[in-house]
Design an enzyme around this catalytic site. Structure first.
Site, PDB file in Angstrom:
ATOM      1  N   GLY A 303      45.503 -10.397  -8.252  1.00  0.00           N
ATOM      2  CA  GLY A 303      44.651  -9.358  -8.934  1.00  0.00           C
ATOM      3  C   GLY A 303      45.025  -7.991  -8.501  1.00  0.00           C
ATOM      4  N   SER A 304      44.067  -6.925  -8.441  1.00  0.00           N
ATOM      5  CA  SER A 304      44.188  -5.690  -7.988  1.00  0.00           C
ATOM      6  C   SER A 304      45.166  -5.347  -7.024  1.00  0.00           C
ATOM      7  CB  SER A 304      43.174  -5.007  -8.092  1.00  0.00           C
ATOM      8  OG  SER A 304      42.287  -4.992  -9.111  1.00  0.00           O
ATOM      9  N   THR A 305      45.439  -6.241  -6.154  1.00  0.00           N
ATOM     10  CA  THR A 305      46.413  -5.577  -5.051  1.00  0.00           C
ATOM     11  C   THR A 305      47.926  -5.596  -5.554  1.00  0.00           C
ATOM     12  OG1 THR A 305      46.781  -8.414  -4.539  1.00  0.00           O
ATOM     13  CG2 THR A 305      45.124  -7.326  -3.314  1.00  0.00           C
ATOM     14  N   GLY A 586      39.392  -8.491 -11.203  1.00  0.00           N
ATOM     15  CA  GLY A 586      40.564  -8.026 -10.392  1.00  0.00           C
ATOM     16  C   GLY A 586      40.459  -6.890  -9.537  1.00  0.00           C
TER      17      GLY A 586
END
Length: 587
Positions: A303-305, A586
């Site tokens: 996701g957003s990582t 995300g």
């Protein structure tokens, strides 16, 4: 011839005949004895030894597994194993009046062992043609002495070693365990079994007709103990991470979780913990799912990582600078029937605000403006899609899809961490590179004396700029709960929808936080992954970030890493580490 000569002649003849026969027999016997004791000595000695002399292995002490400070994680303790010779026992003469016989011996043995006589006799009868049978394995010396004191025919003891794990469930997924034969079954015990097990020796002894050992003949070959293995794990950090992760799983009723701490300069794994765990010293109720070292085996979409790496690719391309802005209006992006959305219309934003707001639309537009393989290339250089290479059994490679021609939606989803899969360790490795000025060193489970050689995969300035942007996420964005009093922290949250049998499940999530500290000169990188938290809190910033904060604060203090916040800000603590959230795919 006179009468006297005629009388004595037959007697003399018989005497001489008997004397000659006796002499001949004596010479034959003497010759045979000479032949047996001198000429055929080796053969007879060998035959005798085959019937009376036995050779047994001398077990070698298995090497210890130690943490980086010499604390024991796995040690071998001497124990005794009780064995029997059923064939010798059943050869005993029976005399009930004198209480002599196999049945009487079995009765005495059952009493001293505290087991049923019928059960024990059944075992002896089932093995009556064999000369070896285990009775009790790896028992303490006082128990063995009590059994041997009964002097049961054919029963003897032999030394074995039993593995003990002082850290118990805290380090079980790293260390693993051995079976009753001292063979590695999981973890380091399995991966480095050959180095740990050593070389057994051999010794001979003489047995009597009932199978009891009379005397030792001598040591034919001495045993050689196994090698000690010193891991990179710091047991202090391991305990800390395990405690906090377990508490978070309990609080949020999560299915599972994992966390990894890396030394960004050396690539050493300082802590690796998972939930659920198991006690390697008591595996009587062990379940298969508890054996999984989820930090290296379980895969998930990050996701957003992954957005910091999309920004890194943009800065590396030369098309963007840290001041470049992206128009995310109207807050969504359509690809046919597929729509990418932000939690709100953020309008025109720069890279820093893109990370703070975790804009999927902004990340997608950046990726679509770059060469189609730009994001893929940086992910690949960070090790995504390849095993980390720590030699751990069952280590997963992850998934980094590659296409001859990319569809725009595939490029877009890759930019914010969907359409690929990583392990917790792989994600920690990627953040380690950012923290180490863009320089990638090999990740290792073993203590290092000096930083190893590596490879520059992200330019130093780009890495610095991205870490500075991630610091804003912790200061003003979704990562506020990751703040640590006295230290500057940089990181990124992630809240990922889980994949179900019919696509993404919109009520099941993976909560993530990945970060580094101290942000001014990062020493440690850490990733926290919590799978399927239940209840009202499920975002990465709510569930995973507080775990990061508590563990990283303890780690920095334990390792004597000096605070990097200005003096006036070191005592500032958050009134609350919980901030309002909106549903962001995300984010």
């Amino acid at each position: 011839m006179n009468i006297e000569d005629s009388v004595h002649t037959p007697g003399k003849w018989r005497f001489r005949f008997v004397y000659g026969v006796a002499l001949l027999l004596f010479l034959i016997a003497g010759g045979r004895l000479f032949y047996l004791t001198v000429v055929d000595k080796a053969f007879l000695q060998n035959q005798g030894e085959m019937r009376a002399v036995r050779t047994e292995a001398i077990p070698a002490t298995r090497g210890m597994i130690l943490d980086r400070r010499g604390e024991p994680l796995a040690v071998s303790t001497p124990t005794w194993t009780i064995i029997a010779n059923p064939r010798a026992l059943w050869k005993l003469p029976r005399d009930p009046s004198l209480n002599i016989g196999p049945e009487q011996e079995i009765k005495r043995l059952a009493e001293v062992m505290g087991v049923g006589r019928a059960w024990l006799q059944e075992r002896f009868e089932a093995n009556k043609t064999r000369s070896f049978m285990y009775l009790r394995r790896q028992i303490p010396p006082h128990e063995a002495d009590a059994i041997m004191a009964a002097n049961v025919v054919g029963v003897s003891k032999t030394k074995e070693y039993k593995r003990f794990y002082p850290a118990g469930e805290v380090a079980s997924h790293v260390v693993g365990f051995t079976n009753i034969d001292d063979k590695g079954q999981e973890g380091i015990e399995l991966a480095y079994d050959q180095a740990l097990e050593g070389q057994p020796g051999r010794r001979s002894y003489v047995k009597d007709l009932t199978g009891n050992i009379i005397r030792g003949v001598g040591v034919e070959e001495a045993e050689h103990p196994g090698e000690n293995i010193e891991l990179s794990i710091d047991l202090r950090l391991q305990y800390l991470a395990y405690r906090e992760l377990k508490a978070a799983v309990t609080e949020h009723r999560a299915t599972s979780a994992s966390a990894v701490i890396l030394d960004v300069k050396t690539g050493e794994i300082l802590a690796m913990v998972n939930q659920p765990s198991y006690n390697p010293n008591d595996r009587s109720k062990l379940e298969y799912e508890e054996l999984r070292n989820r930090a290296v085996i379980d895969l998930f979409e990050p996701g957003s990582t992954m957005k910091p790496f999309t920004i890194s690719a943009a800065l590396m391309s030369g098309q963007y600078t840290t001041e470049t802005t992206i128009d995310t209006s109207p807050g969504y992006l359509r690809f046919g029937r597929y729509t990418i959305r932000d939690a709100a219309n953020y309008g025109v934003i720069d890279f820093e605000k893109l990370l703070i707001k975790s804009s999927n639309v902004g990340a997608s537009k950046i990726a679509l403006s770059l060469p189609q393989d730009a994001v893929w290339n940086i992910d690949y250089e960070l090790g995504i899609g390849s095993p980390v290479g720590i030699g751990f059994p069952g280590e997963a490679s992850g998934v980094l899809p590659s296409h001859p021609k990319w569809h725009p939606s595939e490029i877009a989803t890759l930019s914010y961490g969907y359409g690929l899969s990583v392990s917790t360790l792989q994600l920690a490795q990627a953040y380690m590179v950012l923290a180490n000025d863009g320089y990638r060193v090999p990740v290792t489970m073993f203590k290092q004396d000096a930083p190893p050689a590596g490879k520059q995969v992200i330019p130093q300035k780009v890495a610095h700029d991205v870490v500075k942007m991630m610091e804003s996420v912790v200061q003003r964005g979704s990562g506020k709960a990751a703040q640590i009093p006295g230290y500057r922290v940089a990181g990124k949250t992630g809240t990922v929808h889980k994949v179900g049998s019919k696509g993404y499940e919109y009520d099941q999530y993976i909560a993530l936080f990945a970060g580094v500290a101290p942000a001014s000169n990062p020493r440690l990188a850490m990733v926290v992954m919590i799978n399927d938290p239940k209840g009202r809190e499920y975002y990465g910033g709510e569930v995973a970030a507080p775990v990061f904060s508590r563990v990283m604060e303890g780690a920095l203090t334990t390792l004597n890493i000096y605070p990097d916040l200005p003096e006036g800000l070191r005592e500032v603590r958050l009134e609350s580490k919980k901030v309002p959230y909106q549903v962001v795919q995300g984010g």
